[in-house]
Design an enzyme around this catalytic site. Structure first.
Site, PDB file in Angstrom:
ATOM      1  N   ASN A   1       0.942  -1.196   0.044  1.00  0.00           N
ATOM      2  CA  ASN A   1      -0.223   0.005   0.164  1.00  0.00           C
ATOM      3  C   ASN A   1       0.841   1.109  -0.162  1.00  0.00           C
ATOM      4  OD1 ASN A   1       0.811   0.368   2.481  1.00  0.00           O
ATOM      5  ND2 ASN A   1      -1.220  -0.176   3.752  1.00  0.00           N
TER       6      ASN A   1
ATOM      7  N   ASP B   1     -16.044  -0.060   7.045  1.00  0.00           N
ATOM      8  CA  ASP B   1     -14.845  -0.723   7.786  1.00  0.00           C
ATOM      9  C   ASP B   1     -13.873  -1.185   6.588  1.00  0.00           C
ATOM     10  OD1 ASP B   1     -13.082  -2.072   9.325  1.00  0.00           O
ATOM     11  OD2 ASP B   1     -14.416  -3.395  10.257  1.00  0.00           O
TER      12      ASP B   1
ATOM     13  N   ASP C   1      -5.826  -7.164   2.154  1.00  0.00           N
ATOM     14  CA  ASP C   1      -5.935  -8.721   1.676  1.00  0.00           C
ATOM     15  C   ASP C   1      -7.124  -9.345   1.021  1.00  0.00           C
ATOM     16  OD1 ASP C   1      -3.840  -8.668   3.782  1.00  0.00           O
ATOM     17  OD2 ASP C   1      -5.118  -9.105   5.394  1.00  0.00           O
TER      18      ASP C   1
HETATM   19  P1  ATP Z   1      -5.903  -2.722   5.091  1.00  0.00           P
HETATM   20  O1  ATP Z   1      -4.383  -2.629   5.894  1.00  0.00           O
HETATM   21  O2  ATP Z   1      -6.857  -2.066   5.803  1.00  0.00           O
HETATM   22  O3  ATP Z   1      -6.230  -4.240   4.885  1.00  0.00           O
HETATM   23  P2  ATP Z   1      -4.352  -1.742   2.832  1.00  0.00           P
HETATM   24  O4  ATP Z   1      -3.831  -0.400   3.363  1.00  0.00           O
HETATM   25  O5  ATP Z   1      -3.491  -2.805   2.747  1.00  0.00           O
HETATM   26  O6  ATP Z   1      -5.877  -2.007   3.739  1.00  0.00           O
HETATM   27  P3  ATP Z   1      -5.683  -0.209   0.875  1.00  0.00           P
HETATM   28  O7  ATP Z   1      -5.055   0.509  -0.206  1.00  0.00           O
HETATM   29  O8  ATP Z   1      -6.358   0.703   1.957  1.00  0.00           O
HETATM   30  O9  ATP Z   1      -5.182  -1.375   1.365  1.00  0.00           O
HETATM   31  O10 ATP Z   1      -7.076  -0.772  -0.099  1.00  0.00           O
HETATM   32  C1  ATP Z   1      -6.792  -2.067  -0.693  1.00  0.00           C
HETATM   33  C2  ATP Z   1      -8.158  -1.833  -1.897  1.00  0.00           C
HETATM   34  O11 ATP Z   1      -9.439  -1.968  -1.174  1.00  0.00           O
HETATM   35  C3  ATP Z   1      -8.023  -0.812  -2.755  1.00  0.00           C
HETATM   36  O12 ATP Z   1      -6.933  -0.941  -3.644  1.00  0.00           O
HETATM   37  C4  ATP Z   1      -9.296  -0.750  -3.202  1.00  0.00           C
HETATM   38  O13 ATP Z   1      -9.694  -1.582  -4.142  1.00  0.00           O
HETATM   39  C5  ATP Z   1     -10.017  -1.345  -1.885  1.00  0.00           C
HETATM   40  N1  ATP Z   1     -10.778  -0.016  -1.267  1.00  0.00           N
HETATM   41  C6  ATP Z   1     -10.199   0.311  -0.091  1.00  0.00           C
HETATM   42  N2  ATP Z   1     -10.841   1.160   0.640  1.00  0.00           N
HETATM   43  C7  ATP Z   1     -12.021   1.785  -0.266  1.00  0.00           C
HETATM   44  C8  ATP Z   1     -12.895   2.595  -0.462  1.00  0.00           C
HETATM   45  N3  ATP Z   1     -13.244   3.372   0.575  1.00  0.00           N
HETATM   46  N4  ATP Z   1     -13.680   2.554  -1.581  1.00  0.00           N
HETATM   47  C9  ATP Z   1     -13.479   1.726  -2.443  1.00  0.00           C
HETATM   48  N5  ATP Z   1     -12.540   0.751  -2.310  1.00  0.00           N
HETATM   49  C10 ATP Z   1     -11.710   0.758  -1.542  1.00  0.00           C
END
Ligand code: ATP
Length: 301
Positions: free
Chosen positions: A183, A245, A251
């Site tokens: 991320n 949420d 994942d």
């Molecule tokens: P986490 O640690 O909470 O699992 P992360 O930080 O690893 O998340 P993010 O980049 O926040 O990953 O989100 C992963 C994917 O989830 C994004 O690429 C998108 O496809 C989807 N996603 C996350 N938040 C949203 C949102 N608010 N609306 C639509 N899609 C979302």
């Protein structure tokens, strides 16, 4: 067999509290829930719910949480041949959630810290049957490096999700992997470059391409994901949803991406599917509890 997930499992122990106790104080909490998690397990469950054949190489402890995790894998159709018992506690995450939904989380890696290169070698025959190896960083780094080497020997592509981020991750030892999926904050810590704008994110991915990684896919929360490769980069947008949420969204994305990619080998389509699946998951509470089946329904508990 489609996908070998070599990674962690955890049991989330969630206490809903009015307030944190101060030192020496005992307070009563109104509610408690248990849930299965761990990045490896989450990704395996997402891929399996979507119909992939998944084998999980992981370690559980010698306690009741091990039984909970094993039962959860079986319920989700995941091959547990290589779920190994360890003379240690299972991985657990006591989580405290206050009335404003603020989290305080403790991670006890427990048995996950014992998953060794030898354990991966012992699973070689089954890993060799898979089309993709999926890794995260909740297990020892030596095991991650050994698995990447094994992937090279067997000719099986490797997807590495560098979470939780390990600043000591040695880029030279991961070069040659097919997919690197951080991320934004993980990308920033690994490259030491800012990620304030999409242009910054792109420049940081150039460093990783230069280190010999074939495809960098950076998840960007509600904005979707950026795919960087030798011939350029593109942003693939996520659908607009009402998020309640976002825990475990990363994942969900990876599990879905893995399933789609082993099925069709089309990276753009797999990112699009990952975006759709993860966006759907953020409209519900919880981690694995928010992951749908292939037909969009939720599994009966
Ligand atoms: P986490 O640690 O909470 O699992 P992360 O930080 O690893 O998340 P993010 O980049 O926040 O990953 O989100 C992963 C994917 O989830 C994004 O690429 C998108 O496809 C989807 N996603 C996350 N938040 C949203 C949102 N608010 N609306 C639509 N899609 C979302």
């Amino acid at each position: 067999m489609d996908i070998a997930v070599i990674g962690s499992n955890m049991v989330d122990l969630i206490s809903y509290i009015h307030r944190m106790p101060s030192e020496g104080e005992t307070v009563e909490a109104p509610e408690f829930r248990m849930g299965c998690g761990g990045k490896g397990a989450n990704q395996a469950v997402a891929a399996s719910r979507l119909g992939a054949e998944v084998v999980m190489i992981t370690r559980v402890g010698n306690d009741v949480f091990a039984d909970t995790t094993l039962e959860n894998f079986r319920k989700n159709g995941i091959d547990t041949t290589h779920v190994l018992r360890t003379d240690a506690s299972s991985g657990v995450a006591p989580i405290f959630v206050d009335p404003e939904s603020r989290n305080s989380i403790l991670i006890i890696k427990g048995a996950n810290a014992y998953l060794s290169p030898a354990d991966v070698e012992d699973a070689r025959e089954d890993i060799a049957k898979c089309k993709l190896i999926v890794l995260q960083l909740e297990i020892p780094l030596d095991t991650v490096y050994a698995t990447i080497e094994l992937g090279k020997v067997l000719g099986i592509p490797v997807l590495l999700n560098p979470a939780p981020v390990a600043p000591e991750l040695d880029l030279e030892r991961i070069c040659g992997i097919e997919f690197f999926m951080p991320n934004e904050s993980e990308l920033e810590l690994i490259t030491g470059m800012p990620v304030d704008t999409l242009d910054d994110v792109g420049k940081a991915t150039d460093v990783l391409l230069g280190a010999g990684i074939t495809n960098i896919i950076v998840t960007l929360g509600s904005r979707g994901a950026m795919w960087a490769h030798a011939y350029g980069r593109e942003i693939i947008k996520a659908p607009v949803v009402r998020a309640v949420d976002t825990t475990g969204a990363g994942d969900a994305f990876i599990g879905c991406f893995a399933k789609e990619w082993v099925d069709h080998g089309d990276v753009t389509a797999a990112i699009r599917a990952g975006n759709r699946y993860a966006a759907d998951s953020v409209t519900r509470h919880g981690t694995q509890t928010s992951y749908a089946l292939a037909d969009g329904s939720l599994p009966a508990d």
